[in-house]
Every structure is written in structure tokens, then in C-alpha cells.
Design an enzyme around this catalytic site. Structure first.
Site, PDB file in Angstrom:
ATOM      1  N   TYR A  81      26.862   0.563  11.489  1.00 35.34           N
ATOM      2  CA  TYR A  81      25.546   0.434  12.103  1.00 35.34           C
ATOM      3  C   TYR A  81      24.477   0.391  11.012  1.00 35.34           C
ATOM      4  O   TYR A  81      24.665   0.870   9.901  1.00 35.34           O
ATOM      5  CB  TYR A  81      25.261   1.524  13.138  1.00 35.34           C
ATOM      6  CG  TYR A  81      26.057   1.329  14.410  1.00 35.34           C
ATOM      7  CD1 TYR A  81      25.711   0.341  15.330  1.00 35.34           C
ATOM      8  CD2 TYR A  81      27.178   2.113  14.675  1.00 35.34           C
ATOM      9  CE1 TYR A  81      26.454   0.145  16.484  1.00 35.34           C
ATOM     10  CE2 TYR A  81      27.930   1.922  15.829  1.00 35.34           C
ATOM     11  CZ  TYR A  81      27.558   0.925  16.724  1.00 35.34           C
ATOM     12  OH  TYR A  81      28.295   0.722  17.858  1.00 35.34           O
ATOM     13  N   ASN A 111      15.559   0.030   7.555  1.00 34.52           N
ATOM     14  CA  ASN A 111      16.467   1.167   7.472  1.00 34.52           C
ATOM     15  C   ASN A 111      17.790   0.838   6.791  1.00 34.52           C
ATOM     16  O   ASN A 111      18.405   1.708   6.159  1.00 34.52           O
ATOM     17  CB  ASN A 111      16.723   1.750   8.857  1.00 34.52           C
ATOM     18  CG  ASN A 111      15.523   2.499   9.398  1.00 34.52           C
ATOM     19  OD1 ASN A 111      14.736   3.059   8.639  1.00 34.52           O
ATOM     20  ND2 ASN A 111      15.357   2.492  10.705  1.00 34.52           N
ATOM     21  N   ASP A 140      17.183  -9.005   8.083  1.00 35.51           N
ATOM     22  CA  ASP A 140      16.018  -9.498   8.812  1.00 35.51           C
ATOM     23  C   ASP A 140      14.748  -8.866   8.251  1.00 35.51           C
ATOM     24  O   ASP A 140      14.799  -7.841   7.570  1.00 35.51           O
ATOM     25  CB  ASP A 140      16.145  -9.157  10.293  1.00 35.51           C
ATOM     26  CG  ASP A 140      16.183  -7.641  10.525  1.00 35.51           C
ATOM     27  OD1 ASP A 140      17.141  -6.999  10.039  1.00 35.51           O
ATOM     28  OD2 ASP A 140      15.256  -7.097  11.146  1.00 35.51           O
ATOM     29  N   ASN A 197      21.601   1.750  10.158  1.00 34.02           N
ATOM     30  CA  ASN A 197      21.000   2.870   9.428  1.00 34.02           C
ATOM     31  C   ASN A 197      21.937   3.529   8.422  1.00 34.02           C
ATOM     32  O   ASN A 197      21.501   4.351   7.619  1.00 34.02           O
ATOM     33  CB  ASN A 197      20.498   3.927  10.412  1.00 34.02           C
ATOM     34  CG  ASN A 197      19.353   3.410  11.263  1.00 34.02           C
ATOM     35  OD1 ASN A 197      18.912   2.275  11.129  1.00 34.02           O
ATOM     36  ND2 ASN A 197      18.880   4.250  12.155  1.00 34.02           N
ATOM     37  N   TYR A 210      24.888  -6.691  20.486  1.00 35.94           N
ATOM     38  CA  TYR A 210      23.939  -6.932  19.401  1.00 35.94           C
ATOM     39  C   TYR A 210      24.045  -8.334  18.804  1.00 35.94           C
ATOM     40  O   TYR A 210      23.255  -8.698  17.947  1.00 35.94           O
ATOM     41  CB  TYR A 210      24.140  -5.894  18.287  1.00 35.94           C
ATOM     42  CG  TYR A 210      23.858  -4.483  18.729  1.00 35.94           C
ATOM     43  CD1 TYR A 210      22.567  -4.086  19.059  1.00 35.94           C
ATOM     44  CD2 TYR A 210      24.883  -3.546  18.834  1.00 35.94           C
ATOM     45  CE1 TYR A 210      22.296  -2.790  19.471  1.00 35.94           C
ATOM     46  CE2 TYR A 210      24.623  -2.239  19.241  1.00 35.94           C
ATOM     47  CZ  TYR A 210      23.331  -1.872  19.560  1.00 35.94           C
ATOM     48  OH  TYR A 210      23.054  -0.589  19.975  1.00 35.94           O
ATOM     49  N   HIS A 234      17.873  -8.287  14.656  1.00 35.64           N
ATOM     50  CA  HIS A 234      18.306  -7.326  13.632  1.00 35.64           C
ATOM     51  C   HIS A 234      19.651  -7.716  13.019  1.00 35.64           C
ATOM     52  O   HIS A 234      20.047  -7.144  12.001  1.00 35.64           O
ATOM     53  CB  HIS A 234      18.408  -5.933  14.260  1.00 35.64           C
ATOM     54  CG  HIS A 234      17.888  -4.829  13.391  1.00 35.64           C
ATOM     55  ND1 HIS A 234      17.042  -5.032  12.316  1.00 35.64           N
ATOM     56  CD2 HIS A 234      18.099  -3.482  13.432  1.00 35.64           C
ATOM     57  CE1 HIS A 234      16.757  -3.870  11.745  1.00 35.64           C
ATOM     58  NE2 HIS A 234      17.384  -2.916  12.400  1.00 35.64           N
TER      59      HIS A 234
END
Length: 197
Positions: free
Chosen positions: A67, A115, A94, A69, A18, A23
Site C-alpha cells: 500500500y 505519502n 502521481d 503509505n 484501486y 493514485h
């Protein structure tokens, strides 16, 4: 006031796959700030944390390990652990609704479909915290949002990241030292040259 402490939560997803994705803009900003300040992140509960001092004030930089969420778990924990009032919390994330590189600082607001912000609002039970949203563009077709935000920044965008991170850092310190309005005037100013060109 000297001695005041702030929590700067940069949102993203952990893991090498990632890194440098759209994100992860919050992680990218905090990593740059830490490098520029010779600060080193250490892994702690719910995230990686380091401390940076600026003119007598302390900024705790937090990269949640929960993470995206579930970012609220980390933010709620560290606000409580460090006894930092919500008015000294700022979240960096972001935003697909802004062109790449355009920033929008606000003192409160909705999650805007993000989220990470949604989780923080739910678990801290307030939306009255500052957030610095950094545009990553909206170049995807219907149904392609997830692949887009988890996609990597292109070479042209990566070239602009150092200046973008420096502006974000300066905007956050202005927020702390000069107040929300001064910081908004700085960060929300229109770019003279669009970053996505």
C-alpha cells in the site's frame, strides 16, 4: 554501461478497487511497459516484479504490495536484494500539483506531500533518487483530496493513458542511457495541447 541494472518503482495501491485510480499512476505506467515488452509480473516479497531488458541493460519493474503509505518497505528491500545503487533507482508516482498528463522528472527532492515518496525517503534514508511525477490534476475542494486521488480516471483521461505511459517509459530509458538532463528535457517539456482539455 552494458549489464547495468535499474529499479523502477511504480507506486500505487493493490486491489481491483484501486485499478485505474489517480493514485495508481505508477502501477498504470509499469503495467503498460510490461505489456509492451511481453513481460509478466510475478508476486514476490513486498510486491509484484518483472524484468525488462533494453539494449543490454536490465530494468526491474516493481509494484509494491505494501500500500502507498508503506512503499518504502518494498523499495528498501529490493534495492538491497538486487544490489542496485540509489542512483539507479527511479520512482514513478502521481502528483496532484500538476495538470493531468504533465510530467516532472527530478534527480532528487522532498516528498512534496506524497505519502509514498515520504515512506521511501524515510526507509532508504535518502532523498537522492530520481522521481518521475505524473500530474493527475487538482479538481477537488478543501478536504476532498483522499476521495479525489482514490477516484477513477475519467474516459477522456483514459484515452490519453497509452501515449502518457509511452512517454514515461521513453523518459525513464533516456534517464538510464543519456542521463538526467536529457531525460528532463524530454519529459518536462510543455505539452503543445493540455491533456486536461
Amino acid at each position: 554501461m552494458p549489464g547495468e541494472r535499474y529499479l523502477v518503482a511504480g507506486l500505487g495501491n493493490i486491489g481491483a478497487e484501486y485499478a485505474e485510480t489517480r493514485h495508481n499512476m505508477g502501477f498504470i505506467v509499469l503495467d503498460a511497459w510490461a505489456r509492451a515488452s511481453d513481460a509478466v509480473f510475478s508476486t514476490d516479497r513486498y510486491g509484484d516484479v518483472c524484468s525488462v531488458k533494453v539494449r543490454g541493460r536490465e530494468f526491474f519493474l516493481l509494484k509494491p504490495s505494501t500500500y502507498m503509505n508503506l512503499s518504502g518497505n518494498a523499495v528498501r528491500y529490493w534495492v538491497g536484494k538486487m544490489n542496485i545503487p540509489v542512483e539507479r533507482l527511479i520512482v514513478v508516482c502521481d502528483d496532484i500539483n500538476l495538470p493531468f498528463g504533465v510530467m516532472r522528472l527530478r534527480g532528487s527532492g522532498s516528498d512534496g506531500g506524497h505519502n509514498g515518496l515520504k515512506s521511501i525517503i524515510e526507509l532508504t534514508e535518502t532523498s537522492a533518487f530520481a522521481r518521475l511525477r505524473i500530474g493527475v490534476g487538482h479538481d477537488f475542494s478543501t478536504g476532498g483530496q483522499i476521495d479525489y486521488v482514490l477516484g477513477h480516471l475519467d474516459d477522456n483521461q483514459m484515452e490519453k493513458i497509452p501515449a502518457l505511459c509511452e512517454k514515461a517509459r521513453e523518459g525513464i530509458t533516456k534517464w538510464a542511457f543519456e542521463g538526467l538532463q536529457a531525460a528532463m528535457n524530454f519529459t518536462n517539456a510543455k505539452e503543445t495541447e493540455p491533456c486536461n482539455k
